[in-house]
Design a protein around this motif. Structure first.
Motif, PDB file in Angstrom:
ATOM      1  N   LEU A  90       0.832  -1.208   0.000  1.00 52.94           N
ATOM      2  CA  LEU A  90       0.000   0.000   0.000  1.00 52.94           C
ATOM      3  C   LEU A  90       0.865   1.256   0.000  1.00 52.94           C
ATOM      4  O   LEU A  90       0.608   2.203  -0.743  1.00 52.94           O
ATOM      5  CB  LEU A  90      -0.952  -0.005   1.198  1.00 52.94           C
ATOM      6  N   SER A  91       1.909   1.261   0.808  1.00 56.37           N
ATOM      7  CA  SER A  91       2.821   2.407   0.861  1.00 56.37           C
ATOM      8  C   SER A  91       3.477   2.637  -0.497  1.00 56.37           C
ATOM      9  O   SER A  91       3.556   3.773  -0.979  1.00 56.37           O
ATOM     10  CB  SER A  91       3.873   2.162   1.934  1.00 56.37           C
ATOM     11  N   ASP A  92       3.947   1.561  -1.140  1.00 55.53           N
ATOM     12  CA  ASP A  92       4.579   1.673  -2.460  1.00 55.53           C
ATOM     13  C   ASP A  92       3.578   2.144  -3.521  1.00 55.53           C
ATOM     14  O   ASP A  92       3.922   2.919  -4.413  1.00 55.53           O
ATOM     15  CB  ASP A  92       5.189   0.341  -2.880  1.00 55.53           C
ATOM     16  N   THR A  93       2.339   1.688  -3.432  1.00 56.74           N
ATOM     17  CA  THR A  93       1.311   2.087  -4.399  1.00 56.74           C
ATOM     18  C   THR A  93       1.014   3.577  -4.275  1.00 56.74           C
ATOM     19  O   THR A  93       0.854   4.269  -5.287  1.00 56.74           O
ATOM     20  CB  THR A  93       0.024   1.259  -4.173  1.00 56.74           C
ATOM     21  N   ILE A  94       0.965   4.077  -3.044  1.00 51.73           N
ATOM     22  CA  ILE A  94       0.725   5.507  -2.845  1.00 51.73           C
ATOM     23  C   ILE A  94       1.920   6.327  -3.332  1.00 51.73           C
ATOM     24  O   ILE A  94       1.756   7.355  -3.991  1.00 51.73           O
ATOM     25  CB  ILE A  94       0.393   5.796  -1.367  1.00 51.73           C
ATOM     26  N   LEU A  95       3.135   5.862  -3.050  1.00 55.40           N
ATOM     27  CA  LEU A  95       4.322   6.563  -3.560  1.00 55.40           C
ATOM     28  C   LEU A  95       4.328   6.578  -5.084  1.00 55.40           C
ATOM     29  O   LEU A  95       4.670   7.585  -5.702  1.00 55.40           O
ATOM     30  CB  LEU A  95       5.595   5.896  -3.038  1.00 55.40           C
ATOM     31  N   PHE A  96       3.972   5.453  -5.701  1.00 59.95           N
ATOM     32  CA  PHE A  96       3.919   5.363  -7.165  1.00 59.95           C
ATOM     33  C   PHE A  96       2.874   6.336  -7.718  1.00 59.95           C
ATOM     34  O   PHE A  96       3.068   6.926  -8.786  1.00 59.95           O
ATOM     35  CB  PHE A  96       3.622   3.928  -7.596  1.00 59.95           C
ATOM     36  N   PHE A  97       1.763   6.516  -7.014  1.00 58.90           N
ATOM     37  CA  PHE A  97       0.733   7.463  -7.431  1.00 58.90           C
ATOM     38  C   PHE A  97       1.314   8.867  -7.558  1.00 58.90           C
ATOM     39  O   PHE A  97       1.010   9.601  -8.490  1.00 58.90           O
ATOM     40  CB  PHE A  97      -0.435   7.453  -6.440  1.00 58.90           C
ATOM     41  N   TYR A  98       2.164   9.253  -6.613  1.00 58.15           N
ATOM     42  CA  TYR A  98       2.785  10.574  -6.638  1.00 58.15           C
ATOM     43  C   TYR A  98       3.959  10.661  -7.610  1.00 58.15           C
ATOM     44  O   TYR A  98       4.547  11.714  -7.783  1.00 58.15           O
ATOM     45  CB  TYR A  98       3.282  10.961  -5.245  1.00 58.15           C
ATOM     46  N   GLY A  99       4.326   9.552  -8.231  1.00 57.08           N
ATOM     47  CA  GLY A  99       5.432   9.557  -9.176  1.00 57.08           C
ATOM     48  C   GLY A  99       6.780   9.291  -8.541  1.00 57.08           C
ATOM     49  O   GLY A  99       7.817   9.525  -9.167  1.00 57.08           O
ATOM     50  N   HIS A 100       6.797   8.807  -7.303  1.00 57.58           N
ATOM     51  CA  HIS A 100       8.034   8.496  -6.604  1.00 57.58           C
ATOM     52  C   HIS A 100       8.359   7.014  -6.748  1.00 57.58           C
ATOM     53  O   HIS A 100       7.477   6.182  -6.953  1.00 57.58           O
ATOM     54  CB  HIS A 100       7.933   8.846  -5.113  1.00 57.58           C
ATOM     55  N   GLU A 101       9.620   6.710  -6.631  1.00 58.57           N
ATOM     56  CA  GLU A 101      10.051   5.315  -6.675  1.00 58.57           C
ATOM     57  C   GLU A 101       9.682   4.632  -5.363  1.00 58.57           C
ATOM     58  O   GLU A 101       9.862   5.197  -4.293  1.00 58.57           O
ATOM     59  CB  GLU A 101      11.570   5.223  -6.866  1.00 58.57           C
ATOM     60  N   PRO A 102       9.161   3.400  -5.449  1.00 62.21           N
ATOM     61  CA  PRO A 102       8.880   2.654  -4.220  1.00 62.21           C
ATOM     62  C   PRO A 102      10.167   2.397  -3.445  1.00 62.21           C
ATOM     63  O   PRO A 102      11.253   2.307  -4.023  1.00 62.21           O
ATOM     64  CB  PRO A 102       8.279   1.340  -4.716  1.00 62.21           C
ATOM     65  N   LYS A 103      10.045   2.275  -2.122  1.00 61.66           N
ATOM     66  CA  LYS A 103      11.206   2.002  -1.281  1.00 61.66           C
ATOM     67  C   LYS A 103      11.725   0.607  -1.570  1.00 61.66           C
ATOM     68  O   LYS A 103      10.954  -0.341  -1.718  1.00 61.66           O
ATOM     69  CB  LYS A 103      10.821   2.094   0.199  1.00 61.66           C
ATOM     70  N   SER A 104      13.044   0.483  -1.659  1.00 68.94           N
ATOM     71  CA  SER A 104      13.611  -0.848  -1.854  1.00 68.94           C
ATOM     72  C   SER A 104      13.768  -1.500  -0.486  1.00 68.94           C
ATOM     73  O   SER A 104      14.291  -0.907   0.449  1.00 68.94           O
ATOM     74  CB  SER A 104      14.957  -0.772  -2.574  1.00 68.94           C
ATOM     75  N   ARG A 105      13.271  -2.709  -0.394  1.00 70.04           N
ATOM     76  CA  ARG A 105      13.326  -3.444   0.866  1.00 70.04           C
ATOM     77  C   ARG A 105      14.068  -4.743   0.638  1.00 70.04           C
ATOM     78  O   ARG A 105      13.714  -5.517  -0.242  1.00 70.04           O
ATOM     79  CB  ARG A 105      11.918  -3.726   1.368  1.00 70.04           C
TER      80      ARG A 105
END
Length: 153
Positions: A90-105
């Motif tokens: 969910l966090s990565d999907t919201i970041l992707f919505f804003y055009g940011h790269e998802p956090k690498s885990r």
């Protein structure tokens, strides 16, 4: 059926808006939307910003709707492909919505043999096998003897 709702955690001051994704009884995850609002302007019943002149409520409410549809669209694609839906998703999907790269885990992997080696070195000397007795030398030798057999499994 999947659903996205919004909530805030504070009752006073500036509060972050959180998104909550639910799907039946199996999925219930929350994450920050990276949007903030003064708590007194949040409408808990309608789960959006109240219509007030002090802030741009229309912009925030439109962003919340866009996030909702983006999350639901991505959920439908990922859920049907068998991907894991969790807080990080969910966090990565919201970041992707804003055009940011998802956090690498990166997952930390601990192998059983590594744990055995560590335990024999660090914990075995002070481990009590009963209330008053430390682990006997016979048992320590036995564990050291089976350790190479465990490595071969």
């Amino acid at each position: 059926m999947a659903n996205v709702n919004y909530y805030i955690k504070k009752n006073k001051g500036i509060s972050s808006i959180y998104a909550r994704l639910t799907h039946g009884y199996n999925i219930d995850v929350s994450s920050r939307t990276n949007l903030s609002v003064p708590a007194e302007f949040w409408d808990t019943k309608n789960k959006k910003v109240r219509k007030v002149l002090k802030i741009d409520y229309d912009f925030i409410n439109k962003k919340l709707e866009e996030i909702k549809y983006s999350v639901l669209d991505t959920f439908n694609k990922d859920f049907t492909q068998g991907r894991k839906i969790d807080k990080n998703w969910l966090s990565d999907t919201i970041l992707f919505f804003y055009g940011h790269e998802p956090k690498s885990r990166t997952a930390h992997t601990l192998f059983f043999t590594d744990f055995c080696k560590w335990w024999m070195k660090e914990k075995a000397p002070t481990h009590k096998s009963s209330r008053y007795k430390l682990l006997s030398e016979v048992n320590k030798k036995y564990y050291k003897k089976i350790y190479p057999n465990i490595r071969g499994i």
